[in-house]
Design a protein around this motif. Structure first.
Motif, PDB file in Angstrom:
ATOM      1  N   LYS A 114       8.231  37.475  14.381  1.00  0.00           N
ATOM      2  CA  LYS A 114       9.443  36.827  13.864  1.00  0.00           C
ATOM      3  C   LYS A 114       9.505  36.907  12.345  1.00  0.00           C
ATOM      4  N   ALA A 115       8.341  36.822  11.698  1.00  0.00           N
ATOM      5  CA  ALA A 115       8.310  36.957  10.241  1.00  0.00           C
ATOM      6  C   ALA A 115       8.603  38.394   9.822  1.00  0.00           C
ATOM      7  N   VAL A 116       8.159  39.363  10.622  1.00  0.00           N
ATOM      8  CA  VAL A 116       8.481  40.761  10.334  1.00  0.00           C
ATOM      9  C   VAL A 116       9.987  40.979  10.425  1.00  0.00           C
ATOM     10  N   VAL A 117      10.619  40.416  11.450  1.00  0.00           N
ATOM     11  CA  VAL A 117      12.074  40.529  11.588  1.00  0.00           C
ATOM     12  C   VAL A 117      12.771  39.975  10.351  1.00  0.00           C
ATOM     13  N   PHE A 118      12.302  38.841   9.871  1.00  0.00           N
ATOM     14  CA  PHE A 118      12.885  38.248   8.662  1.00  0.00           C
ATOM     15  C   PHE A 118      12.806  39.210   7.482  1.00  0.00           C
ATOM     16  N   LEU A 119      11.632  39.794   7.261  1.00  0.00           N
ATOM     17  CA  LEU A 119      11.464  40.696   6.117  1.00  0.00           C
ATOM     18  C   LEU A 119      12.191  42.021   6.316  1.00  0.00           C
ATOM     19  N   ALA A 120      12.410  42.404   7.567  1.00  0.00           N
ATOM     20  CA  ALA A 120      13.108  43.661   7.852  1.00  0.00           C
ATOM     21  C   ALA A 120      14.617  43.523   7.763  1.00  0.00           C
ATOM     22  N   SER A 121      15.117  42.311   7.911  1.00  0.00           N
ATOM     23  CA  SER A 121      16.562  42.092   8.026  1.00  0.00           C
ATOM     24  C   SER A 121      17.184  41.678   6.693  1.00  0.00           C
ATOM     25  N   ASP A 122      18.510  41.575   6.704  1.00  0.00           N
ATOM     26  CA  ASP A 122      19.235  41.140   5.507  1.00  0.00           C
ATOM     27  C   ASP A 122      19.013  39.663   5.189  1.00  0.00           C
ATOM     28  N   ASP A 123      18.372  38.934   6.085  1.00  0.00           N
ATOM     29  CA  ASP A 123      18.033  37.539   5.786  1.00  0.00           C
ATOM     30  C   ASP A 123      17.118  37.446   4.564  1.00  0.00           C
ATOM     31  N   SER A 124      16.383  38.518   4.288  1.00  0.00           N
ATOM     32  CA  SER A 124      15.469  38.520   3.141  1.00  0.00           C
ATOM     33  C   SER A 124      15.946  39.492   2.061  1.00  0.00           C
ATOM     34  N   SER A 125      17.260  39.643   1.924  1.00  0.00           N
ATOM     35  CA  SER A 125      17.830  40.668   1.046  1.00  0.00           C
ATOM     36  C   SER A 125      17.479  40.491  -0.435  1.00  0.00           C
ATOM     37  N   TYR A 126      17.071  39.295  -0.846  1.00  0.00           N
ATOM     38  CA  TYR A 126      16.699  39.065  -2.250  1.00  0.00           C
ATOM     39  C   TYR A 126      15.200  38.801  -2.378  1.00  0.00           C
ATOM     40  N   ILE A 127      14.441  39.340  -1.440  1.00  0.00           N
ATOM     41  CA  ILE A 127      12.988  39.146  -1.437  1.00  0.00           C
ATOM     42  C   ILE A 127      12.306  40.501  -1.479  1.00  0.00           C
ATOM     43  N   THR A 128      11.494  40.721  -2.501  1.00  0.00           N
ATOM     44  CA  THR A 128      10.698  41.937  -2.592  1.00  0.00           C
ATOM     45  C   THR A 128       9.448  41.660  -3.410  1.00  0.00           C
ATOM     46  N   GLY A 129       8.381  42.361  -3.079  1.00  0.00           N
ATOM     47  CA  GLY A 129       7.130  42.237  -3.823  1.00  0.00           C
ATOM     48  C   GLY A 129       6.272  41.041  -3.458  1.00  0.00           C
ATOM     49  N   ILE A 130       6.665  40.284  -2.422  1.00  0.00           N
ATOM     50  CA  ILE A 130       5.920  39.066  -2.106  1.00  0.00           C
ATOM     51  C   ILE A 130       4.790  39.342  -1.112  1.00  0.00           C
ATOM     52  N   GLU A 131       3.921  38.347  -0.979  1.00  0.00           N
ATOM     53  CA  GLU A 131       2.950  38.300   0.108  1.00  0.00           C
ATOM     54  C   GLU A 131       3.254  37.053   0.918  1.00  0.00           C
ATOM     55  N   LEU A 132       3.716  37.262   2.143  1.00  0.00           N
ATOM     56  CA  LEU A 132       4.084  36.147   3.019  1.00  0.00           C
ATOM     57  C   LEU A 132       2.932  35.879   3.971  1.00  0.00           C
ATOM     58  N   PHE A 133       2.332  34.692   3.839  1.00  0.00           N
ATOM     59  CA  PHE A 133       1.207  34.328   4.692  1.00  0.00           C
ATOM     60  C   PHE A 133       1.721  33.681   5.978  1.00  0.00           C
ATOM     61  N   VAL A 134       1.264  34.220   7.103  1.00  0.00           N
ATOM     62  CA  VAL A 134       1.570  33.652   8.421  1.00  0.00           C
ATOM     63  C   VAL A 134       0.215  33.321   9.032  1.00  0.00           C
ATOM     64  N   ASP A 135      -0.361  32.209   8.599  1.00  0.00           N
ATOM     65  CA  ASP A 135      -1.764  31.946   8.921  1.00  0.00           C
ATOM     66  C   ASP A 135      -2.067  30.494   9.228  1.00  0.00           C
ATOM     67  N   GLY A 136      -1.030  29.709   9.537  1.00  0.00           N
ATOM     68  CA  GLY A 136      -1.268  28.314   9.874  1.00  0.00           C
ATOM     69  C   GLY A 136      -1.885  27.503   8.744  1.00  0.00           C
ATOM     70  N   GLY A 137      -1.762  28.016   7.515  1.00  0.00           N
ATOM     71  CA  GLY A 137      -2.311  27.326   6.359  1.00  0.00           C
ATOM     72  C   GLY A 137      -3.753  27.685   6.034  1.00  0.00           C
ATOM     73  N   LEU A 138      -4.331  28.613   6.773  1.00  0.00           N
ATOM     74  CA  LEU A 138      -5.758  28.928   6.634  1.00  0.00           C
ATOM     75  C   LEU A 138      -6.152  29.303   5.207  1.00  0.00           C
ATOM     76  N   SER A 139      -5.338  30.110   4.537  1.00  0.00           N
ATOM     77  CA  SER A 139      -5.707  30.564   3.199  1.00  0.00           C
ATOM     78  C   SER A 139      -5.122  29.696   2.092  1.00  0.00           C
ATOM     79  N   GLN A 140      -4.330  28.687   2.466  1.00  0.00           N
ATOM     80  CA  GLN A 140      -3.592  27.923   1.454  1.00  0.00           C
ATOM     81  C   GLN A 140      -4.124  26.510   1.239  1.00  0.00           C
ATOM     82  N   ILE A 141      -4.856  25.982   2.188  1.00  0.00           N
ATOM     83  CA  ILE A 141      -5.269  24.578   2.118  1.00  0.00           C
ATOM     84  C   ILE A 141      -6.772  24.478   1.835  1.00  0.00           C
TER      85      ILE A 141
END
Length: 251
Positions: A224-251
């Motif tokens: 679902k996150a790949v779909v977001f980055l592939a679609s126009d929903d993320s049209s103003y997003i580039t160069g980011i790192e989107l973590f889909v990890d349940g908070g593992l690397s952030q907390i």
């Protein structure tokens, strides 16, 4: 109307796990056609059979073999003529303790995870349309130090750097490049990490307990996150790192 109507996509490593779940999501979101790759023909055949759509093509090949990549791009060019989305997902991961790492382990991991990703994207550039989307499947290991995964973690950090540089190099064509970094996702690859079943179960327990959400992620949650980055929903997003990890690397 789907979020990916009229788009042509390539997913490397698409026969199982995150790649397969993403192919399923792409079909649901109206993709015109999706190409998936994998090393094992039998797994690719199973994936196509499960999805049951005439909008998917499986191409057997090794992402680290440049001749295989040339053949893949030729097939896409001859059948569809273009690409709108690349999900560079093919990867290899295995444990090796620092001090015992062999040249073979080092080369195989870098060849698939780094060389394969880089040349998949570079060779696709001539058929990649302007304003398209490239998603590189990284890992939360890109900014962590995981025991016995020294080489793997380094490959994922390299991918993050690739995405930053490609973002700048492709900005004139308005091609967006983003890194998707999953955590512990319940895939066949994750469940193969261990020499015995007890080791596998202990690893799964360790990753689950380390994750703030106290569970493994599912391949579809990443898809679902790949779909977001592939679609126009993320049209103003580039160069980011989107973590889909349940908070593992952030907390």
């Amino acid at each position: 109307m789907g979020k990916l109507d009229g788009k042509i996509a390539l997913i490397t490593g698409g026969s199982e796990g995150i790649g397969f779940a993403t192919a399923e999501r792409f079909i649901l979101e109206g993709i015109e056609h999706v190409f998936i790759t994998g090393r094992r023909q039998e797994k690719l055949d199973e994936a196509v059979k499960k999805i049951q759509s005439n909008r998917i093509t499986a191409v057997q090949g090794d992402a680290s073999d440049l001749n295989h990549l040339d053949r893949l791009i030729d097939i896409i060019r001859e059948t569809k003529g273009r690409l709108d989305i690349i999900f560079a997902n093919a990867a290899s991961c295995s444990f090796a303790r620092f001090g015992t790492i062999t040249e073979k382990h080092f080369d195989e991991t870098f060849n698939v995870n780094v060389k394969g990703v880089f040349f998949t994207i570079q060779k696709a550039l001539p058929i990649l349309v302007n304003r398209s989307s490239i998603i590189i499947n990284g890992s939360n290991s890109s900014n962590k130090g995981d025991p016995d995964l020294t080489v793997y973690c380094a490959t994922k950090a390299a991918l993050r750097s690739f995405a930053r540089c490609m973002t700048v190099d492709l900005k004139e064509r308005q091609i967006r490049v983003n890194t998707l970094s999953p955590g512990a996702i319940d895939t066949p690859l994750l469940r193969s990490m261990g020499n015995t079943q007890d080791e596998v179960e202990n690893n799964l327990k360790m990753w689950t307990e380390a994750t703030p959400m106290n569970r493994l992620g599912t391949p579809d949650e990443v898809a679902k996150a790949v779909v977001f980055l592939a679609s126009d929903d993320s049209s103003y997003i580039t160069g980011i790192e989107l973590f889909v990890d349940g908070g593992l690397s952030q907390i």
